[in-house]
Structures are given as structure tokens and as C-alpha cells.
Design a protein around this motif. Sequence first.
Motif, PDB file in Angstrom:
ATOM      1  N   ILE A 170      39.261  13.474 -43.465  1.00 40.15           N
ATOM      2  CA  ILE A 170      39.415  12.345 -42.532  1.00 40.15           C
ATOM      3  C   ILE A 170      38.413  11.273 -42.954  1.00 40.15           C
ATOM      4  N   ASN A 171      38.901  10.078 -43.173  1.00 40.80           N
ATOM      5  CA  ASN A 171      38.024   8.944 -43.483  1.00 40.80           C
ATOM      6  C   ASN A 171      38.716   7.674 -42.996  1.00 40.80           C
ATOM      7  N   LYS A 172      38.122   6.516 -43.294  1.00 44.79           N
ATOM      8  CA  LYS A 172      38.679   5.271 -42.724  1.00 44.79           C
ATOM      9  C   LYS A 172      40.122   5.015 -43.205  1.00 44.79           C
ATOM     10  N   ASN A 173      40.469   5.521 -44.378  1.00 50.01           N
ATOM     11  CA  ASN A 173      41.815   5.264 -44.906  1.00 50.01           C
ATOM     12  C   ASN A 173      42.866   6.269 -44.431  1.00 50.01           C
ATOM     13  N   THR A 174      42.420   7.486 -44.101  1.00 50.14           N
ATOM     14  CA  THR A 174      43.393   8.509 -43.694  1.00 50.14           C
ATOM     15  C   THR A 174      43.488   8.634 -42.165  1.00 50.14           C
ATOM     16  N   TYR A 175      42.551   7.998 -41.488  1.00 53.20           N
ATOM     17  CA  TYR A 175      42.437   8.219 -40.039  1.00 53.20           C
ATOM     18  C   TYR A 175      43.714   7.816 -39.277  1.00 53.20           C
ATOM     19  N   ASP A 176      44.315   6.703 -39.670  1.00 53.98           N
ATOM     20  CA  ASP A 176      45.526   6.253 -38.967  1.00 53.98           C
ATOM     21  C   ASP A 176      46.661   7.270 -39.126  1.00 53.98           C
ATOM     22  N   THR A 177      46.852   7.753 -40.359  1.00 55.02           N
ATOM     23  CA  THR A 177      47.908   8.751 -40.590  1.00 55.02           C
ATOM     24  C   THR A 177      47.607  10.019 -39.804  1.00 55.02           C
ATOM     25  N   TYR A 178      46.341  10.418 -39.817  1.00 54.47           N
ATOM     26  CA  TYR A 178      45.923  11.614 -39.069  1.00 54.47           C
ATOM     27  C   TYR A 178      46.325  11.481 -37.595  1.00 54.47           C
ATOM     28  N   LYS A 179      46.103  10.272 -37.034  1.00 56.33           N
ATOM     29  CA  LYS A 179      46.427  10.070 -35.614  1.00 56.33           C
ATOM     30  C   LYS A 179      47.935   9.962 -35.396  1.00 56.33           C
ATOM     31  N   GLN A 180      48.595   9.153 -36.253  1.00 47.14           N
ATOM     32  CA  GLN A 180      50.037   8.934 -36.070  1.00 47.14           C
ATOM     33  C   GLN A 180      50.839  10.236 -36.161  1.00 47.14           C
ATOM     34  N   THR A 181      50.411  11.137 -37.030  1.00 45.47           N
ATOM     35  CA  THR A 181      51.162  12.387 -37.204  1.00 45.47           C
ATOM     36  C   THR A 181      50.732  13.448 -36.176  1.00 45.47           C
ATOM     37  N   GLU A 182      49.791  13.083 -35.302  1.00 44.22           N
ATOM     38  CA  GLU A 182      49.271  14.021 -34.287  1.00 44.22           C
ATOM     39  C   GLU A 182      48.859  15.342 -34.940  1.00 44.22           C
ATOM     40  N   MET A 183      48.101  15.216 -36.000  1.00 42.10           N
ATOM     41  CA  MET A 183      47.754  16.408 -36.768  1.00 42.10           C
ATOM     42  C   MET A 183      46.939  17.426 -35.960  1.00 42.10           C
ATOM     43  N   HIS A 184      46.011  16.932 -35.175  1.00 39.19           N
ATOM     44  CA  HIS A 184      45.168  17.849 -34.402  1.00 39.19           C
ATOM     45  C   HIS A 184      46.021  18.725 -33.478  1.00 39.19           C
ATOM     46  N   LYS A 185      46.951  18.064 -32.795  1.00 39.65           N
ATOM     47  CA  LYS A 185      47.847  18.766 -31.874  1.00 39.65           C
ATOM     48  C   LYS A 185      48.665  19.830 -32.619  1.00 39.65           C
ATOM     49  N   TYR A 198      40.984  29.586 -36.917  1.00 43.47           N
ATOM     50  CA  TYR A 198      40.031  28.567 -36.477  1.00 43.47           C
ATOM     51  C   TYR A 198      40.427  27.201 -37.032  1.00 43.47           C
ATOM     52  N   VAL A 199      40.467  26.211 -36.152  1.00 46.28           N
ATOM     53  CA  VAL A 199      40.908  24.868 -36.532  1.00 46.28           C
ATOM     54  C   VAL A 199      39.710  23.933 -36.710  1.00 46.28           C
ATOM     55  N   GLY A 200      39.712  23.219 -37.817  1.00 50.70           N
ATOM     56  CA  GLY A 200      38.620  22.277 -38.073  1.00 50.70           C
ATOM     57  C   GLY A 200      39.094  21.066 -38.845  1.00 50.70           C
ATOM     58  N   PHE A 201      38.142  20.290 -39.330  1.00 52.16           N
ATOM     59  CA  PHE A 201      38.478  19.118 -40.162  1.00 52.16           C
ATOM     60  C   PHE A 201      37.367  18.924 -41.183  1.00 52.16           C
ATOM     61  N   SER A 202      37.758  18.383 -42.337  1.00 56.26           N
ATOM     62  CA  SER A 202      36.720  17.991 -43.290  1.00 56.26           C
ATOM     63  C   SER A 202      36.622  16.480 -43.233  1.00 56.26           C
ATOM     64  N   PHE A 203      35.429  15.976 -43.471  1.00 56.68           N
ATOM     65  CA  PHE A 203      35.169  14.582 -43.114  1.00 56.68           C
ATOM     66  C   PHE A 203      34.394  13.824 -44.186  1.00 56.68           C
ATOM     67  N   HIS A 204      34.858  12.585 -44.456  1.00 52.80           N
ATOM     68  CA  HIS A 204      34.144  11.722 -45.403  1.00 52.80           C
ATOM     69  C   HIS A 204      34.086  10.293 -44.872  1.00 52.80           C
ATOM     70  N   GLY A 205      34.034  10.138 -43.574  1.00 56.49           N
ATOM     71  CA  GLY A 205      34.082   8.782 -43.012  1.00 56.49           C
ATOM     72  C   GLY A 205      32.752   8.352 -42.421  1.00 56.49           C
ATOM     73  N   SER A 206      32.840   7.359 -41.545  1.00 59.28           N
ATOM     74  CA  SER A 206      31.627   6.813 -40.929  1.00 59.28           C
ATOM     75  C   SER A 206      31.309   7.591 -39.656  1.00 59.28           C
ATOM     76  N   PRO A 207      30.057   7.552 -39.208  1.00 59.66           N
ATOM     77  CA  PRO A 207      29.692   8.232 -37.962  1.00 59.66           C
ATOM     78  C   PRO A 207      30.551   7.807 -36.769  1.00 59.66           C
ATOM     79  N   ASP A 208      31.004   6.532 -36.740  1.00 62.69           N
ATOM     80  CA  ASP A 208      31.814   6.067 -35.603  1.00 62.69           C
ATOM     81  C   ASP A 208      33.131   6.839 -35.516  1.00 62.69           C
TER      82      ASP A 208
END
Length: 431
Positions: A170-185, A198-208
Motif C-alpha cells: 500500500i502506498n500513495k499510488n496503490t491506495y486508490d485501487t486498494y480502496k476501490q476494490t474493497e480489498m480489506h473487506k 491472519y490478515v495484514g498489509f505491507s506498506f511503503h507509503g506516508s505516515p498519513d
Amino acid sequence: MVGIFFTNMVKYFRKTGVSIMKRREFIINSAIAVGGTALLAGCGKKEIIKHDGEISKRRFRDLEIPLLGFGCMRLPMQGEEVDTQEVDRMVDYCMQHGANYFDTAYMYVDGRSESVMGKSLKRYKREDFILADKSPIYKMKTKADIRKIFDEQLKKCQVKYFDFYMAHNINKNTYDTYKQTEMHKELLELKKEGKIKYVGFSFHGSPDILKEVVAEGNWDFCQLQVNYLDWDVVKGKEQYEIAQSAGIPVTVMEPLRGGGLVNLSDKALAELKNNYPNTTPAEFGLRWAASLGNVVTVLSGMSNLEQVKENIKTFENYKDMDENEKLVANKIAKIIQSQGEINCTACKYCMEVCPRGINIPAIFSLYNQYKVSGVAMMFKIYYESLAEEEQGHNCIKCNLCNKNCPQNLDIPSLLAKVEEEYQKIKNLERK
Ligand code: SF4
Ligand code: SF4
């Protein structure tokens, strides 16, 4: 109770007229704090577990997780093919020493890591190893793609479930797709069906963005880039603390920064050896990451049996770092930063999209080595040994690579800088 808390908070906002932006920020921070309070009881400094003949472990829910995890992104190669016999030897050595956590991904080793690891691990009982895999956000067009690719991954790995499964990168470029596809759900749905433990995420974005993702709740773990150099450089500390305060355990990626903390400059190495003559840079980097109390496992992308043996040794006699060791790590980080490195971890994500086939990580690595050694001629020789089409002057500044870079590097500008330096050295030679 949490519901009442938020209802009251919204009423409070209406009364006080706090702006929508501020409300959103406050809700996210509060969600982290509330989640954190609820979970922190089980998230203090995790105790070290030691069984005879095995490396040290930490408890995570119903599992004992080895402190060293096998990152399967830099598997041994023989020419163009993965050296599967060496992979088997590495896996066997890990399994014999209790290092039974394996972390693969859809894109690792040009899409071959999952199949190779699946074949190798098939020789063991499923309950004897812990397998982590990831959902490639960049491949998703619709929500249905998540399950389609998940099924493909189960097949490639020859398993019926994954122990750990993440939304990948998840980063600034993938975040929109992540949300639009409701990946977490969707991942939580797969967990309900018993296909993910166990469900998690790997992250390379900003603290915000990290705060927003964390505030979604229901995360069992997250995977962060944590090492003593990135602690300040790419806000590793801030990210680690966001996860910790939300009570989310961390699996660590890039503890040695793609080898950058193994091949230290003379000055940085001298700092280590003057203080700890018998410690190797790899051991030092791995122990630094493992010493963080909220860390479950530290992944190392190992490429041969020798590296496996060295890393296993580190965790056989593991002890957390003391204050002086942490101080030395800090000094080494400052030395490296002062030597003008480009913060490339050699993940090669940029190369997947570059229309010109430029060997970006190799160019940055050569440049970094040159900056450390100061030997211009070696830089020139190696740079010229790259295939012509792999060199930086082919860049057409399309910026496609920047979107894929987890380190947020401005790649075309950096390539131009390296090219300029190369031309200078070449001109000096002519004079
Ligand atoms: S900007 Fe240059 S390096 Fe980046 S993808 Fe385009 S051509 Fe490749
Ligand atoms: S430039 Fe960025 S994307 Fe490319 S290899 Fe380095 S860190 Fe990875």
C-alpha cells in the motif's frame, strides 16, 4: 462502547464547528488510540521463547514465530532459472532449526517464487510451516480479481490456506485501487472462510496513509520496512510507532536494506568493528530490527545456504541489543547518510514498468558504491559494462517508474544525476 464513543464525538464536532478535515484527522487518530488501548494489553514487549536446537521465537496468538523469517524474493539462480536444489537445501536447513516462516509474493522472482516455494515446502506437513503471501494491488481492476488471483496463489503454493496474507505494498499510488476494490473487506471474507489465518498489509507509503489504513481496524499484523538506516530516512520510526500504538504487531521487511547494510563503507565498517570486532554487519542489522519489542519476525531475503547459516547462527544465540549497540547503529546510519547514498533497496518494481528496460537498481547501486569508495574509474568501467540499452541515457522521462517506487525516489532525476557524473568522469579521462 466504541460506537457510543464515536456517536458522542460526532455530536461534539457539530456543537464546536470543527472543520471536516480536522474531524477526519481526529477520528483517525482516536480510532488508532481506541484500538490501541484495547489491544495493547497483549502487545507489550514480546517475550523470547527458546527451544533446544531451534532459533529464538516470539509468541503471536496461537503460534510461536521464529525471529528470522525467510524472505523469498531473492532466491538463488542458475543462469535464468531458479536453483531449486539450493532452495531445497536452504528450506531444509531452516526447518531443521525451527526457522519455519516463509514469506513469498505474486511478483517475487518474476512470478516464480510462489511455485518454487510451494514445491519445496510440499515436502513438509502443512502444519509444520508458516506461509505468508500477498495480494498484488497493482494487478487488480475489480474486486473479483482479488479472489481470482488468491485462488491462483493457493494453487501455485500447493496449499489450502495461507497463515499470513497481506494487501501488498500500500502506498500513495496503490491506495486508490486498494480502496476501490474493497480489498480489506475481501481479505476479511477469505479469513472467515478459513483460507487466511491472519490478515495484514505491507506498506511503503506516508505516515498519513498508514494512519488511515490502521484506522480501518481488524488488522492482525502489518509488514513495515524497518532498519537502522530507514528509521529516520523513510520515516520508519514514525510508521513503527503508528502500528505499535494501534496494537498491531509488525513483521519486518528489508532489515538489511537489500544488502546495503551488509556491504558497509570502510568508515561505517570501522565504526562497527572498533566497537564490536566479532560482529558482522548482517548480524548487527538483523538484531537491531529484532530488538524492537513489537516485532514478530524479521525477514531476510536470503540467496544461498551460506547466508541462511549465518543468519540462523545470529538467532540461535539471540539477545536484544543494549543501549550502546543502538548508539553505534545510530552513528553508522549517520555515516552512511553523509556519504550521499541513493535510497534504493533493489526491489526492481520500477523495472517492471520501464518501457526502455533501464537497469535502474544496478545503476543506483554502482553509483552508491562509487560514492562510498571514491574510485571513479571503477564506476566508469562497471557502468559501461551494463548493456547499452540498460544505461540511464535511454530514459525518456515518462515517470512510470516513480509510481512503482516504494522509496518514493524521483528516478528520472536521479538517473540524470548519475549520467551527468558518468559524463564528467569520461571527459576527465579524455583530457
Ligand atoms: S522515466 Fe525513464 S527510467 Fe522511468 S520508466 Fe520512464 S524511461 Fe524508464
Ligand atoms: S529505484 Fe525504487 S523501485 Fe527501483 S529498485 Fe530502487 S527502490 Fe525499487
